[in-house]
Scaffold this motif. Structure first.
Motif, mmCIF file in Angstrom:
data_model
loop_
_atom_site.group_PDB
_atom_site.id
_atom_site.type_symbol
_atom_site.label_atom_id
_atom_site.label_comp_id
_atom_site.label_asym_id
_atom_site.label_seq_id
_atom_site.Cartn_x
_atom_site.Cartn_y
_atom_site.Cartn_z
ATOM 1 N N VAL A 75 0.840 -1.204 0.000
ATOM 2 C CA VAL A 75 0.000 0.000 0.000
ATOM 3 C C VAL A 75 0.873 1.251 0.000
ATOM 4 N N LYS A 76 0.211 2.392 -0.164
ATOM 5 C CA LYS A 76 0.830 3.688 0.099
ATOM 6 C C LYS A 76 0.494 4.074 1.530
ATOM 7 N N GLU A 77 1.317 4.974 2.101
ATOM 8 C CA GLU A 77 0.965 5.398 3.453
ATOM 9 C C GLU A 77 1.103 6.904 3.662
ATOM 10 N N ASP A 78 1.229 7.639 2.552
ATOM 11 C CA ASP A 78 1.336 9.101 2.703
ATOM 12 C C ASP A 78 0.326 9.821 1.807
ATOM 13 N N VAL A 119 4.897 0.235 -0.164
ATOM 14 C CA VAL A 119 5.648 0.023 -1.401
ATOM 15 C C VAL A 119 5.440 1.265 -2.268
ATOM 16 N N ASP A 120 6.524 1.955 -2.576
ATOM 17 C CA ASP A 120 6.440 3.176 -3.381
ATOM 18 C C ASP A 120 6.160 2.845 -4.844
ATOM 19 N N SER A 121 5.772 3.875 -5.587
ATOM 20 C CA SER A 121 5.372 3.681 -6.989
ATOM 21 C C SER A 121 6.425 2.926 -7.798
ATOM 22 N N SER A 122 7.678 3.258 -7.599
ATOM 23 C CA SER A 122 8.746 2.685 -8.439
ATOM 24 C C SER A 122 9.015 1.210 -8.129
ATOM 25 N N ALA A 123 8.539 0.730 -6.983
ATOM 26 C CA ALA A 123 8.912 -0.630 -6.546
ATOM 27 C C ALA A 123 7.773 -1.636 -6.671
ATOM 28 N N ASP A 178 5.828 25.235 -18.611
ATOM 29 C CA ASP A 178 6.871 25.535 -19.603
ATOM 30 C C ASP A 178 8.241 25.331 -18.971
ATOM 31 N N GLU A 179 9.284 25.850 -19.607
ATOM 32 C CA GLU A 179 10.649 25.578 -19.120
ATOM 33 C C GLU A 179 10.950 26.269 -17.791
ATOM 34 N N THR A 180 10.049 27.148 -17.347
ATOM 35 C CA THR A 180 10.283 27.837 -16.065
ATOM 36 C C THR A 180 9.544 27.161 -14.901
ATOM 37 N N THR A 181 8.730 26.157 -15.204
ATOM 38 C CA THR A 181 7.904 25.555 -14.143
ATOM 39 C C THR A 181 8.379 24.143 -13.842
ATOM 40 N N ASN A 182 9.164 24.014 -12.803
ATOM 41 C CA ASN A 182 9.653 22.695 -12.409
ATOM 42 C C ASN A 182 8.511 21.899 -11.775
ATOM 43 N N VAL A 183 8.294 20.721 -12.310
ATOM 44 C CA VAL A 183 7.158 19.904 -11.868
ATOM 45 C C VAL A 183 7.675 18.648 -11.165
ATOM 46 N N CYS A 184 7.099 18.348 -10.026
ATOM 47 C CA CYS A 184 7.561 17.215 -9.215
ATOM 48 C C CYS A 184 6.564 16.063 -9.256
ATOM 49 N N SER A 185 7.082 14.854 -9.349
ATOM 50 C CA SER A 185 6.218 13.672 -9.270
ATOM 51 C C SER A 185 7.043 12.496 -8.758
ATOM 52 N N ALA A 186 6.380 11.349 -8.623
ATOM 53 C CA ALA A 186 7.067 10.182 -8.038
ATOM 54 C C ALA A 186 7.758 9.358 -9.121
ATOM 55 N N THR A 187 8.919 8.855 -8.772
ATOM 56 C CA THR A 187 9.662 7.971 -9.667
ATOM 57 C C THR A 187 8.808 6.741 -10.007
ATOM 58 N N GLY A 188 8.818 6.399 -11.287
ATOM 59 C CA GLY A 188 8.103 5.183 -11.697
ATOM 60 C C GLY A 188 6.609 5.359 -11.876
ATOM 61 N N SER A 189 6.135 6.605 -11.819
ATOM 62 C CA SER A 189 4.691 6.832 -11.933
ATOM 63 C C SER A 189 4.307 7.165 -13.377
ATOM 64 N N SER A 209 8.207 9.473 -3.081
ATOM 65 C CA SER A 209 6.814 9.607 -2.644
ATOM 66 C C SER A 209 6.296 10.998 -2.981
ATOM 67 N N TYR A 210 4.971 11.102 -3.076
ATOM 68 C CA TYR A 210 4.360 12.387 -3.406
ATOM 69 C C TYR A 210 4.454 13.375 -2.248
ATOM 70 N N SER A 211 4.486 12.864 -1.017
ATOM 71 C CA SER A 211 4.561 13.803 0.111
ATOM 72 C C SER A 211 5.875 14.575 0.082
ATOM 73 N N GLU A 212 6.932 13.953 -0.448
ATOM 74 C CA GLU A 212 8.201 14.691 -0.587
ATOM 75 C C GLU A 212 8.061 15.799 -1.626
ATOM 76 N N CYS A 213 7.306 15.531 -2.671
ATOM 77 C CA CYS A 213 7.037 16.572 -3.675
ATOM 78 C C CYS A 213 6.237 17.722 -3.070
ATOM 79 N N VAL A 214 5.259 17.369 -2.241
ATOM 80 C CA VAL A 214 4.425 18.403 -1.623
ATOM 81 C C VAL A 214 5.283 19.295 -0.721
#
Ligand code: GLU
Length: 302
Positions: A75-78, A119-123, A178-189, A209-214
């Protein structure tokens, strides 16, 4: 391990659903009809009638669960509202967690027989292939690539990729990336893959995990977090003054239960549970996401 026929299981679960829906609120273990999680009375498989006398002949996963006397669920937990662990109380909550409990109950497993593993998205694929988990329930989109190595039951939920930004951000949707907007997401998603493929000039940041992105968003290190809207809505609700979800969904994410490739007996069992258990699905949705503003109906299984 108790033994009964699957049809009995479904009848039992249906009864539990009626209790859940508040039709029999005096039943011990019935969920509060307002969708709250107070008093702990509605937690775990107390929610669901635990099947007795289950037999899934020809399912290697079920054989493993039976001989171990427990079920191991990834499962996810965050992800509030979906898969969340309260580290203080140790309580797990969320739509996916209750879907996982529903399946466990249908396999004859009590709450204390369930071992939840983060278990995180990438695993995910690897942990199923390795046999580290018996099944996975955690915002897991059904894709052809993943189906090369595992199978899915479902879908049991449909959402789409969205954007979470700071409340004072000028980003109103994916058209503003665009090139000025850094976008964060989870590895393997799937969302990070979608940005890379279809928005190649947009810089990306990845975490497990997404909570790290948040956290990175709140600290001003990234301009947006992208993943499924259902997930983002949970984060926005936690920090409504700082965060907002913007735009319309720009992908379709169909959530499935990840299972070992080739275990069609377990796949059929879970699909039958979903197909016959509409009231239970609705009760699980109402309890966990009913007040989120998300409007979905239960999808038909594949
Ligand atoms: N549903 C998407 C996926 O399976 C994003 C959410 C997640 O990473 O769990 O990749």
């Amino acid at each position: 391990m108790r033994k009964t026929r699957i049809s009995m299981t479904l009848a039992g679960v249906a009864l539990a659903a009626l209790a859940l829906a508040g039709c029999n609120s005096g039943t011990p273990g019935a969920a509060p009809s307002d969708g709250g999680t107070d008093e702990g009375t509605d937690e775990g498989t107390a929610w669901f009638e635990v099947a007795s006398d289950v037999a899934l002949e020809g399912s290697p996963t079920f054989d493993k669960i039976s001989s171990a006397g427990k079920v191991v669920v990834g499962v996810k937990e965050d992800q509030p509202g979906l898969g969340y662990l309260d580290v203080v109380s140790g309580e797990r909550t969320g739509f996916d967690i209750d879907i996982a409990r529903w399946i466990a109950a249908s396999l004859g497993m009590d709450e204390e027989d369930i071992e939840f593993i983060r278990v995180d998205s990438s695993a995910r694929e690897q942990s199923i292939v390795n046999g580290d988990i018996d099944y996975y329930v955690g915002t897991y989109s059904i894709t052809d690539k993943r189906k090369d190595v595992i199978d899915f039951a479902g879908p049991y939920f449909i959402t789409g990729q969205g954007l979470l930004v700071a409340s004072d951000s000028e980003i109103t949707g994916e058209g503003d990336l665009d090139e000025t907007t850094n976008v964060c997401s989870a590895t393997g998603s799937t969302p990070i893959q979608n940005i890379r493929t279809n928005y190649p000039n947009v810089p990306t940041t990845e975490f497990n995990s997404y909570s790290e992105c948040v956290e990175a968003l709140v600290n001003g290190q990234v301009a947006a977090v992208t993943t499924d809207q259902a997930i983002l809505i949970g984060y926005a609700a936690q920090q409504p003054d700082e965060l907002k979800v913007v735009g319309e969904p720009f992908s379709e994410e169909r959530y499935g239960v990840g299972i070992t490739k080739g275990d069609s007996v377990l796949q059929d069992h879970i699909n039958t549970l979903f197909t016959d258990g509409g009231e239970i699905w609705q009760a699980i949705f109402d309890k966990n996401l009913g007040s989120s503003g998300i409007e979905v109906t239960q999808p038909a299984v594949d």
